[in-house]
Design a protein around this motif. Sequence first.
Motif, PDB file in Angstrom:
ATOM      1  N   LEU B 127      39.164  38.600  40.886  1.00  0.00           N
ATOM      2  CA  LEU B 127      40.202  39.616  41.005  1.00  0.00           C
ATOM      3  C   LEU B 127      41.184  39.619  39.832  1.00  0.00           C
ATOM      4  O   LEU B 127      41.504  38.574  39.290  1.00  0.00           O
ATOM      5  CB  LEU B 127      40.999  39.398  42.287  1.00  0.00           C
ATOM      6  N   SER B 128      41.659  40.794  39.498  1.00  0.00           N
ATOM      7  CA  SER B 128      42.753  40.874  38.540  1.00  0.00           C
ATOM      8  C   SER B 128      44.025  40.425  39.247  1.00  0.00           C
ATOM      9  O   SER B 128      44.111  40.440  40.471  1.00  0.00           O
ATOM     10  CB  SER B 128      42.917  42.303  38.033  1.00  0.00           C
ATOM     11  N   LYS B 129      45.008  40.047  38.478  1.00  0.00           N
ATOM     12  CA  LYS B 129      46.262  39.579  39.093  1.00  0.00           C
ATOM     13  C   LYS B 129      46.948  40.683  39.888  1.00  0.00           C
ATOM     14  O   LYS B 129      47.645  40.424  40.858  1.00  0.00           O
ATOM     15  CB  LYS B 129      47.222  39.065  38.008  1.00  0.00           C
ATOM     16  N   GLU B 130      46.763  41.906  39.433  1.00  0.00           N
ATOM     17  CA  GLU B 130      47.430  43.032  40.086  1.00  0.00           C
ATOM     18  C   GLU B 130      46.828  43.412  41.427  1.00  0.00           C
ATOM     19  O   GLU B 130      47.483  44.017  42.268  1.00  0.00           O
ATOM     20  CB  GLU B 130      47.316  44.280  39.201  1.00  0.00           C
ATOM     21  N   THR B 131      45.550  43.102  41.578  1.00  0.00           N
ATOM     22  CA  THR B 131      44.795  43.658  42.691  1.00  0.00           C
ATOM     23  C   THR B 131      45.270  43.187  44.055  1.00  0.00           C
ATOM     24  O   THR B 131      45.323  41.990  44.330  1.00  0.00           O
ATOM     25  CB  THR B 131      43.308  43.296  42.537  1.00  0.00           C
ATOM     26  N   ASP B 132      45.622  44.147  44.906  1.00  0.00           N
ATOM     27  CA  ASP B 132      45.963  43.788  46.274  1.00  0.00           C
ATOM     28  C   ASP B 132      45.335  44.758  47.269  1.00  0.00           C
ATOM     29  O   ASP B 132      45.615  44.716  48.458  1.00  0.00           O
ATOM     30  CB  ASP B 132      47.479  43.727  46.457  1.00  0.00           C
ATOM     31  N   LYS B 133      44.480  45.644  46.764  1.00  0.00           N
ATOM     32  CA  LYS B 133      43.681  46.492  47.649  1.00  0.00           C
ATOM     33  C   LYS B 133      42.213  46.212  47.335  1.00  0.00           C
ATOM     34  O   LYS B 133      41.862  45.897  46.208  1.00  0.00           O
ATOM     35  CB  LYS B 133      43.983  47.974  47.381  1.00  0.00           C
ATOM     36  N   TYR B 134      41.402  46.333  48.347  1.00  0.00           N
ATOM     37  CA  TYR B 134      40.033  45.855  48.147  1.00  0.00           C
ATOM     38  C   TYR B 134      38.951  46.867  48.500  1.00  0.00           C
ATOM     39  O   TYR B 134      37.779  46.527  48.535  1.00  0.00           O
ATOM     40  CB  TYR B 134      39.831  44.567  48.945  1.00  0.00           C
ATOM     41  N   GLU B 135      39.327  48.118  48.731  1.00  0.00           N
ATOM     42  CA  GLU B 135      38.317  49.098  49.134  1.00  0.00           C
ATOM     43  C   GLU B 135      37.236  49.241  48.085  1.00  0.00           C
ATOM     44  O   GLU B 135      36.074  49.474  48.409  1.00  0.00           O
ATOM     45  CB  GLU B 135      38.940  50.475  49.379  1.00  0.00           C
ATOM     46  N   HIS B 136      37.635  49.132  46.826  1.00  0.00           N
ATOM     47  CA  HIS B 136      36.624  49.354  45.787  1.00  0.00           C
ATOM     48  C   HIS B 136      35.517  48.309  45.871  1.00  0.00           C
ATOM     49  O   HIS B 136      34.371  48.598  45.541  1.00  0.00           O
ATOM     50  CB  HIS B 136      37.251  49.410  44.399  1.00  0.00           C
ATOM     51  N   PHE B 137      35.843  47.132  46.313  1.00  0.00           N
ATOM     52  CA  PHE B 137      34.790  46.123  46.456  1.00  0.00           C
ATOM     53  C   PHE B 137      33.952  46.378  47.714  1.00  0.00           C
ATOM     54  O   PHE B 137      32.746  46.189  47.707  1.00  0.00           O
ATOM     55  CB  PHE B 137      35.396  44.724  46.468  1.00  0.00           C
ATOM     56  N   GLN B 138      34.612  46.841  48.739  1.00  0.00           N
ATOM     57  CA  GLN B 138      33.866  47.204  49.941  1.00  0.00           C
ATOM     58  C   GLN B 138      32.858  48.303  49.599  1.00  0.00           C
ATOM     59  O   GLN B 138      31.727  48.307  50.073  1.00  0.00           O
ATOM     60  CB  GLN B 138      34.828  47.664  51.037  1.00  0.00           C
ATOM     61  N   LYS B 139      33.309  49.207  48.743  1.00  0.00           N
ATOM     62  CA  LYS B 139      32.456  50.318  48.334  1.00  0.00           C
ATOM     63  C   LYS B 139      31.196  49.806  47.636  1.00  0.00           C
ATOM     64  O   LYS B 139      30.105  50.345  47.817  1.00  0.00           O
ATOM     65  CB  LYS B 139      33.252  51.227  47.385  1.00  0.00           C
ATOM     66  N   ILE B 140      31.371  48.789  46.850  1.00  0.00           N
ATOM     67  CA  ILE B 140      30.206  48.173  46.197  1.00  0.00           C
ATOM     68  C   ILE B 140      29.215  47.700  47.248  1.00  0.00           C
ATOM     69  O   ILE B 140      28.019  48.005  47.188  1.00  0.00           O
ATOM     70  CB  ILE B 140      30.646  46.987  45.327  1.00  0.00           C
ATOM     71  N   LEU B 141      29.714  46.979  48.212  1.00  0.00           N
ATOM     72  CA  LEU B 141      28.858  46.500  49.291  1.00  0.00           C
ATOM     73  C   LEU B 141      28.201  47.674  50.019  1.00  0.00           C
ATOM     74  O   LEU B 141      26.999  47.660  50.303  1.00  0.00           O
ATOM     75  CB  LEU B 141      29.710  45.703  50.279  1.00  0.00           C
ATOM     76  N   ASP B 142      28.982  48.699  50.296  1.00  0.00           N
ATOM     77  CA  ASP B 142      28.455  49.859  51.006  1.00  0.00           C
ATOM     78  C   ASP B 142      27.318  50.518  50.237  1.00  0.00           C
ATOM     79  O   ASP B 142      26.466  51.171  50.822  1.00  0.00           O
ATOM     80  CB  ASP B 142      29.565  50.892  51.234  1.00  0.00           C
ATOM     81  N   ASN B 143      27.336  50.373  48.939  1.00  0.00           N
ATOM     82  CA  ASN B 143      26.259  50.952  48.146  1.00  0.00           C
ATOM     83  C   ASN B 143      25.101  50.000  47.938  1.00  0.00           C
ATOM     84  O   ASN B 143      24.330  50.139  46.987  1.00  0.00           O
ATOM     85  CB  ASN B 143      26.804  51.426  46.795  1.00  0.00           C
ATOM     86  N   ASN B 144      25.031  48.998  48.800  1.00  0.00           N
ATOM     87  CA  ASN B 144      23.913  48.061  48.751  1.00  0.00           C
ATOM     88  C   ASN B 144      23.814  47.297  47.450  1.00  0.00           C
ATOM     89  O   ASN B 144      22.732  46.965  46.990  1.00  0.00           O
ATOM     90  CB  ASN B 144      22.590  48.788  48.991  1.00  0.00           C
ATOM     91  N   ILE B 145      24.951  47.055  46.854  1.00  0.00           N
ATOM     92  CA  ILE B 145      24.955  46.213  45.671  1.00  0.00           C
ATOM     93  C   ILE B 145      25.471  44.844  46.090  1.00  0.00           C
ATOM     94  O   ILE B 145      26.493  44.736  46.765  1.00  0.00           O
ATOM     95  CB  ILE B 145      25.850  46.819  44.578  1.00  0.00           C
ATOM     96  N   GLN B 146      24.747  43.819  45.709  1.00  0.00           N
ATOM     97  CA  GLN B 146      25.162  42.468  46.085  1.00  0.00           C
ATOM     98  C   GLN B 146      26.438  42.089  45.355  1.00  0.00           C
ATOM     99  O   GLN B 146      26.655  42.493  44.209  1.00  0.00           O
ATOM    100  CB  GLN B 146      24.049  41.474  45.755  1.00  0.00           C
ATOM    101  N   LEU B 147      27.242  41.303  46.013  1.00  0.00           N
ATOM    102  CA  LEU B 147      28.544  40.957  45.442  1.00  0.00           C
ATOM    103  C   LEU B 147      28.880  39.508  45.740  1.00  0.00           C
ATOM    104  O   LEU B 147      28.741  39.068  46.880  1.00  0.00           O
ATOM    105  CB  LEU B 147      29.610  41.883  46.047  1.00  0.00           C
ATOM    106  N   VAL B 148      29.274  38.773  44.717  1.00  0.00           N
ATOM    107  CA  VAL B 148      29.858  37.466  45.007  1.00  0.00           C
ATOM    108  C   VAL B 148      31.103  37.272  44.160  1.00  0.00           C
ATOM    109  O   VAL B 148      31.144  37.624  42.983  1.00  0.00           O
ATOM    110  CB  VAL B 148      28.836  36.279  44.907  1.00  0.00           C
ATOM    111  N   PHE B 149      32.109  36.770  44.816  1.00  0.00           N
ATOM    112  CA  PHE B 149      33.370  36.508  44.121  1.00  0.00           C
ATOM    113  C   PHE B 149      33.381  35.090  43.577  1.00  0.00           C
ATOM    114  O   PHE B 149      32.785  34.187  44.169  1.00  0.00           O
ATOM    115  CB  PHE B 149      34.543  36.669  45.081  1.00  0.00           C
ATOM    116  N   TYR B 150      34.066  34.927  42.473  1.00  0.00           N
ATOM    117  CA  TYR B 150      34.235  33.571  41.930  1.00  0.00           C
ATOM    118  C   TYR B 150      35.696  33.382  41.550  1.00  0.00           C
ATOM    119  O   TYR B 150      36.378  34.321  41.169  1.00  0.00           O
ATOM    120  CB  TYR B 150      33.315  33.358  40.726  1.00  0.00           C
ATOM    121  N   ASP B 151      36.138  32.163  41.662  1.00  0.00           N
ATOM    122  CA  ASP B 151      37.501  31.771  41.317  1.00  0.00           C
ATOM    123  C   ASP B 151      38.570  32.575  42.069  1.00  0.00           C
ATOM    124  O   ASP B 151      39.030  32.149  43.096  1.00  0.00           O
ATOM    125  CB  ASP B 151      37.739  31.832  39.813  1.00  0.00           C
ATOM    126  N   ARG B 152      38.941  33.736  41.550  1.00  0.00           N
ATOM    127  CA  ARG B 152      39.954  34.520  42.251  1.00  0.00           C
ATOM    128  C   ARG B 152      39.256  35.372  43.293  1.00  0.00           C
ATOM    129  O   ARG B 152      38.925  36.533  43.066  1.00  0.00           O
ATOM    130  CB  ARG B 152      40.686  35.415  41.269  1.00  0.00           C
TER     131      ARG B 152
END
Lengths: 338, 338
Positions: B127-152
């Motif tokens: 995550l960027s330091k600014e980020t406090d909304k997460y819909e855009h990442f949910q959208k990635i998941l919704d589009n069947n794209i695999q996602l893994v977060f690291y560190d932040r």
Amino acid sequence: MAKKQVTIVDIAKELNISPSTVSRALKNHPDISKKTVKLVQECAKRLNYQPNIMALNLRLGKNNTIAVIVPEIVHYFFSSIVKGVEEVAFDEGFNVMLFRSKESYERELKITNSLINARVAGVLASLSKETDKYEHFQKILDNNIQLVFYDRICIGIITDRVVVDDYAGAMTAVEHLIHTGCKRIAFYCSPTHLEISKNRRNGYLDALRKHKLPVEKELMFVCDTREQAMELTPKVLAMDNPPDAFFAINDHTATGILYAIKQAGLRVPEDISICGFSGGDLALACDPMLTTVEQHGYEVGKTAAKLLIDKIKGVTHGQFTNRIVKTKLMVRGTTRKV
Amino acid sequence: MAKKQVTIVDIAKELNISPSTVSRALKNHPDISKKTVKLVQECAKRLNYQPNIMALNLRLGKNNTIAVIVPEIVHYFFSSIVKGVEEVAFDEGFNVMLFRSKESYERELKITNSLINARVAGVLASLSKETDKYEHFQKILDNNIQLVFYDRICIGIITDRVVVDDYAGAMTAVEHLIHTGCKRIAFYCSPTHLEISKNRRNGYLDALRKHKLPVEKELMFVCDTREQAMELTPKVLAMDNPPDAFFAINDHTATGILYAIKQAGLRVPEDISICGFSGGDLALACDPMLTTVEQHGYEVGKTAAKLLIDKIKGVTHGQFTNRIVKTKLMVRGTTRKV
DNA sequence: ATTTGGATCGCAAACGTTTGCATTTTAAAC
DNA sequence: GTTTAAAATGCAAACGTTTGCGATCCAAAT
């Protein structure tokens, strides 16, 4: 489970019109009435339509990704370059793929092959230290992929290049040492088959000659890592007539020199001066802070990416351009005041 | 000029067979006789056939590129991660696209959108330091794209994560300071809405509590850059009851502290100890060399990439895995011997 | 009423693969 | 010489777009 991607024909069905109309409507083609355009674009938004780039690329025979081959990733200069590349690529709508050659010819070969069958639009490359054959890069060109070299360029291949002004940078640095009173300036340098090494060496030599200082073979060493510098420097300091300054080909080496000098109980810069090359945070962490030649990797990356993208877009700069980005001497604590 | 790419149908024509046979022959399909297989493969080599990945991707609805979003590129920890990612991706036959969020939510949004319509196979994100909304990442998941977060990581989204052991790392570091005789340990820290910041803070606090040291609010500061540290530290040293040690959330900050302490005429580590976090070359360039918590970004990158690629390949680890990579305290010159 | 002629739209081919199914060839069995 | 099964190959559709060209429609001009 896996919800299908919504396509142009989904929209077409939804609206009972043809896919071609949808396609045109989406890009505001003048043939389509404002009414249908509006309808289509609303529907697209509603269904969350995302154009399928693969289909588009296939159809158009184009591609919006460029590749950058970098010898090392965890490296101030190279990562600065990558940053510059990403910056302009993003603004121009290009994606950047990153590859690390690990200074290995074999790896470089594999990378270039995978690039040509990925059909990337262009590649930015800096040679690995091992590389002395260049057919793989010619092959890239032969496959109509744009190519520009940066930093560690390849003189065998005719294409665009962007380099750092190694010669002038080294010259300026050595002149600075001379102006601050140094007479015997040692040079720690990489193996000389690399262009950058050759150029910096020439800058060093010409600065000496220009100021009528003798060039002495025994003051020039092949040494380009911190560890090597920590081992070599004590021996150099123990010479009959030791140097009063060190010019290193990169900052890591310079920090090794600095360490060794302090260990020997000598003062920097009062007894001995040091100047590095490369830039980055390292120089500021030193005590005293390191005088060094800043390379502006970010600029290198930006201009290289611009050049490449221009070529991809078919903007021609003349057949064969050669950009040089200037270095800047950052005078800090490891050299004396004039 | 532009020599056309040779395709499967070119080979088919050349050999007077059908494209399907060529396709199968190229991948040693058992239906095809060894004779034709040999013929086709020779012809392919001769014409220098390279499969068109775009067509293949389109047909198969797959993609062999993964994206990594990184807040900053010129950064020891993050570039180490990218190195790890590139390493395993390359070995697994995946290409890696690099994006820099610049610590900006807006940019992150643009990136995730471009990723979903580039139909990448997976994305690694911090995550960027600014980020406090997460819909855009949910959208990635919704589009069947695999996602893994690291560190932040992002706790709002259920998906795989790999983090560094911030809590234990901080705890160990502070305990080391305590064991070497420090009683009043200041903590320089990032804004606490970041997970890593929170965790390191907890490690700091728990170490104090475990050893029955008072936790004092006035010893905890929001300060996470070299510049800020250079400005803040003199004030802290001028306190009525100044600290005898500093624990910084990263090494850049630690170098700023070190600088300020020396400027104040105090000795490190005799008068004051310092411990950083992050690792990298910076620590070695300091004088004395910086004691710090090494983060092993390379490992983080490797495990994150492995996790992602396994998910892409459909290997399931259970629904939701959470990897922690251990830190290691590197004891050097800015802390006392026990 | 017929002709023009824009303005809109749809057909179908093309990009380079893969693949289910049908078809042909081959060779063995009768 | 016929049948049969297996082996080898080809047909054609599909993936999601774009685009040249032809078709339709409607209003205005003849």
